[in-house]
Write a protein that holds these residues in place. Structure first.
Motif, PDB file in Angstrom:
ATOM      1  N   GLN A  28      65.691  56.252  69.369  1.00  0.00           N
ATOM      2  CA  GLN A  28      64.468  55.560  68.956  1.00  0.00           C
ATOM      3  C   GLN A  28      64.783  54.208  68.324  1.00  0.00           C
ATOM      4  OE1 GLN A  28      61.983  57.924  66.360  1.00  0.00           O
ATOM      5  NE2 GLN A  28      61.811  59.569  67.860  1.00  0.00           N
ATOM      6  N   ALA A  31      69.452  49.965  67.831  1.00  0.00           N
ATOM      7  CA  ALA A  31      69.931  48.656  67.346  1.00  0.00           C
ATOM      8  C   ALA A  31      71.095  48.928  66.414  1.00  0.00           C
ATOM      9  CB  ALA A  31      68.829  47.915  66.611  1.00  0.00           C
ATOM     10  N   SER A  35      67.168  43.323  62.379  1.00  0.00           N
ATOM     11  CA  SER A  35      67.190  41.942  62.871  1.00  0.00           C
ATOM     12  C   SER A  35      67.564  40.967  61.766  1.00  0.00           C
ATOM     13  CB  SER A  35      65.813  41.575  63.435  1.00  0.00           C
ATOM     14  OG  SER A  35      65.518  42.385  64.547  1.00  0.00           O
ATOM     15  N   ALA A  59      58.180  48.317  63.705  1.00  0.00           N
ATOM     16  CA  ALA A  59      58.441  47.511  62.497  1.00  0.00           C
ATOM     17  C   ALA A  59      59.710  47.925  61.752  1.00  0.00           C
ATOM     18  CB  ALA A  59      57.232  47.594  61.564  1.00  0.00           C
ATOM     19  N   GLY A  60      60.156  49.164  61.927  1.00  0.00           N
ATOM     20  CA  GLY A  60      61.381  49.595  61.243  1.00  0.00           C
ATOM     21  C   GLY A  60      61.259  49.477  59.731  1.00  0.00           C
ATOM     22  N   ILE A  64      61.173  41.926  60.332  1.00  0.00           N
ATOM     23  CA  ILE A  64      60.262  41.030  61.053  1.00  0.00           C
ATOM     24  C   ILE A  64      58.907  40.992  60.349  1.00  0.00           C
ATOM     25  CG2 ILE A  64      59.094  40.625  63.262  1.00  0.00           C
ATOM     26  CD1 ILE A  64      61.537  41.823  64.672  1.00  0.00           C
ATOM     27  N   ILE A  81      52.806  48.807  63.837  1.00  0.00           N
ATOM     28  CA  ILE A  81      52.982  50.143  64.403  1.00  0.00           C
ATOM     29  C   ILE A  81      54.445  50.548  64.281  1.00  0.00           C
ATOM     30  CG2 ILE A  81      53.029  51.458  66.572  1.00  0.00           C
ATOM     31  CD1 ILE A  81      50.556  50.019  67.463  1.00  0.00           C
ATOM     32  N   GLU A  82      54.640  51.784  63.836  1.00  0.00           N
ATOM     33  CA  GLU A  82      56.001  52.334  63.755  1.00  0.00           C
ATOM     34  C   GLU A  82      55.871  53.843  63.904  1.00  0.00           C
ATOM     35  OE1 GLU A  82      59.369  51.339  63.518  1.00  0.00           O
ATOM     36  OE2 GLU A  82      59.480  53.528  63.656  1.00  0.00           O
ATOM     37  N   ASN A  84      58.261  56.170  63.291  1.00  0.00           N
ATOM     38  CA  ASN A  84      59.108  56.924  62.365  1.00  0.00           C
ATOM     39  C   ASN A  84      58.430  57.013  60.994  1.00  0.00           C
ATOM     40  OD1 ASN A  84      61.163  57.047  60.166  1.00  0.00           O
ATOM     41  ND2 ASN A  84      62.598  57.202  61.865  1.00  0.00           N
ATOM     42  N   PHE A  87      60.196  55.275  57.977  1.00  0.00           N
ATOM     43  CA  PHE A  87      60.014  53.819  58.011  1.00  0.00           C
ATOM     44  C   PHE A  87      58.582  53.452  57.580  1.00  0.00           C
ATOM     45  CE2 PHE A  87      63.462  53.087  61.516  1.00  0.00           C
ATOM     46  CZ  PHE A  87      64.458  53.111  60.547  1.00  0.00           C
ATOM     47  N   MET A 103      52.323  55.753  64.796  1.00  0.00           N
ATOM     48  CA  MET A 103      51.867  56.121  66.142  1.00  0.00           C
ATOM     49  C   MET A 103      52.814  55.511  67.162  1.00  0.00           C
ATOM     50  SD  MET A 103      48.552  53.571  66.258  1.00  0.00           S
ATOM     51  CE  MET A 103      48.390  53.134  67.988  1.00  0.00           C
ATOM     52  N   ALA A 105      53.769  52.964  70.086  1.00  0.00           N
ATOM     53  CA  ALA A 105      53.358  51.630  70.524  1.00  0.00           C
ATOM     54  C   ALA A 105      52.596  51.685  71.845  1.00  0.00           C
ATOM     55  CB  ALA A 105      54.585  50.732  70.664  1.00  0.00           C
ATOM     56  N   LEU A 123      60.604  46.503  69.470  1.00  0.00           N
ATOM     57  CA  LEU A 123      60.889  47.729  70.219  1.00  0.00           C
ATOM     58  C   LEU A 123      62.108  47.561  71.126  1.00  0.00           C
ATOM     59  CD1 LEU A 123      57.279  48.530  71.493  1.00  0.00           C
ATOM     60  CD2 LEU A 123      58.508  49.764  69.682  1.00  0.00           C
ATOM     61  N   MET A 128      62.978  51.798  77.548  1.00  0.00           N
ATOM     62  CA  MET A 128      61.835  52.721  77.625  1.00  0.00           C
ATOM     63  C   MET A 128      61.435  52.966  79.079  1.00  0.00           C
ATOM     64  SD  MET A 128      59.501  51.265  74.531  1.00  0.00           S
ATOM     65  CE  MET A 128      59.812  51.816  72.854  1.00  0.00           C
ATOM     66  N   PHE A 153      62.359  40.388  71.488  1.00  0.00           N
ATOM     67  CA  PHE A 153      63.771  40.001  71.554  1.00  0.00           C
ATOM     68  C   PHE A 153      64.521  40.946  72.471  1.00  0.00           C
ATOM     69  CE2 PHE A 153      63.921  42.760  67.678  1.00  0.00           C
ATOM     70  CZ  PHE A 153      64.904  43.658  68.075  1.00  0.00           C
TER      71      PHE A 153
END
Ligand SMILES: C[S@@+](CC[C@H](N)C(=O)[O-])C[C@H]1O[C@@H](n2cnc3c(N)ncnc32)[C@H](O)[C@@H]1O
Length: 194
Positions: A28, A31, A35, A59-60, A64, A81-82, A84, A87, A103, A105, A123, A128, A153
């Motif tokens: 999930q 990365a 960032s 959003a983690g 960002i 939206i995230e 997890n 998070f 929820m 994305a 994301l 995906m 990105f």
């Protein structure tokens, strides 16, 4: 405290949470690190506080998100939206007034906001399934104001939306210079419809 983020101010507890979730849910998070400041700056470079709300995807821990708010977007005009839950709890604690949705994305087309100036995505889109990419970009097409952008990105050499979805939605794009001060180095793509 500066932690693997190109000098951005990121709390050690946020970094630890990110790395812990990366360890538990690698498919999930996808990365090596949050960032960097340079990447976040490029992601928000064309936002304009006078041009309406913003949707953020994935959003983690909020690097960002912070850049979006620093660009002058009010917390209540930012819809993050995230999926997890850990998070999401951290985002709610760190950014009072931010709209946080736990929820997928893929359901961003259902958000209670319209005419957004941009969808800003952290994301791992290319990893995906095609149908999920289609749902996400379809949600963008539904929610965006005329001329608005889908900002994404990527670490790889290809556009970060798969070709079949780009063709279905008639997406055009611009890409940024390479942001070397990120782990790994990345580029930002801005997709538009038509
Ligand atoms: C690469 S991390 C980016 C985190 C942060 N935006 C950053 O740039 O540092 C990807 C994030 O997307 C979230 N994510 C992955 N799939 C998702 C989905 N289908 N819906 C919502 N969030 C998702 C993960 O939980 C993770 O927080």
């Amino acid at each position: 405290m500066n932690l693997a983020d190109g000098g951005a101010t990121m709390a050690a507890s946020d970094f630890a949470l990110f790395m812990g979730q990366l360890f538990r849910k690698p498919h999930q998070v996808v990365a090596l690190a949050p960032s960097s400041r340079g990447l976040c700056a490029e992601m928000v470079a064309e936002l304009d506080p006078t041009k309406g709300p913003v949707i953020e995807l994935g959003a983690g821990t909020g690097n960002i998100t912070r850049a979006i708010l620093d660009a002058g977007i009010a917390p209540d005009a930012c819809h993050s939206i995230e999926m997890n839950s850990d998070f999401c709890n951290r985002l709610r604690a760190n950014f009072p007034g931010l709209n946080v949705y736990q929820m997928s994305a893929g359901d961003c087309g259902d958000l209670p906001v319209d005419n957004v100036q941009a969808v800003v995505s952290g994301l791992p889109l290319l990893s995906m399934p095609v149908q999920l990419q289609r749902d996400i970009l379809g949600g963008f097409a539904k929610k965006v104001a005329p001329g608005g952008a889908y900002v994404q990105f990527t670490y790889g050499p290809k556009p970060p939306v798969t070709k079949v979805v780009r063709d279905e939605l008639a997406l055009t794009w611009r890409k940024s210079h390479k942001i070397w001060w990120n782990m790994p180095p990345a580029r930002v793509y801005r997709f538009h419809q038509g």
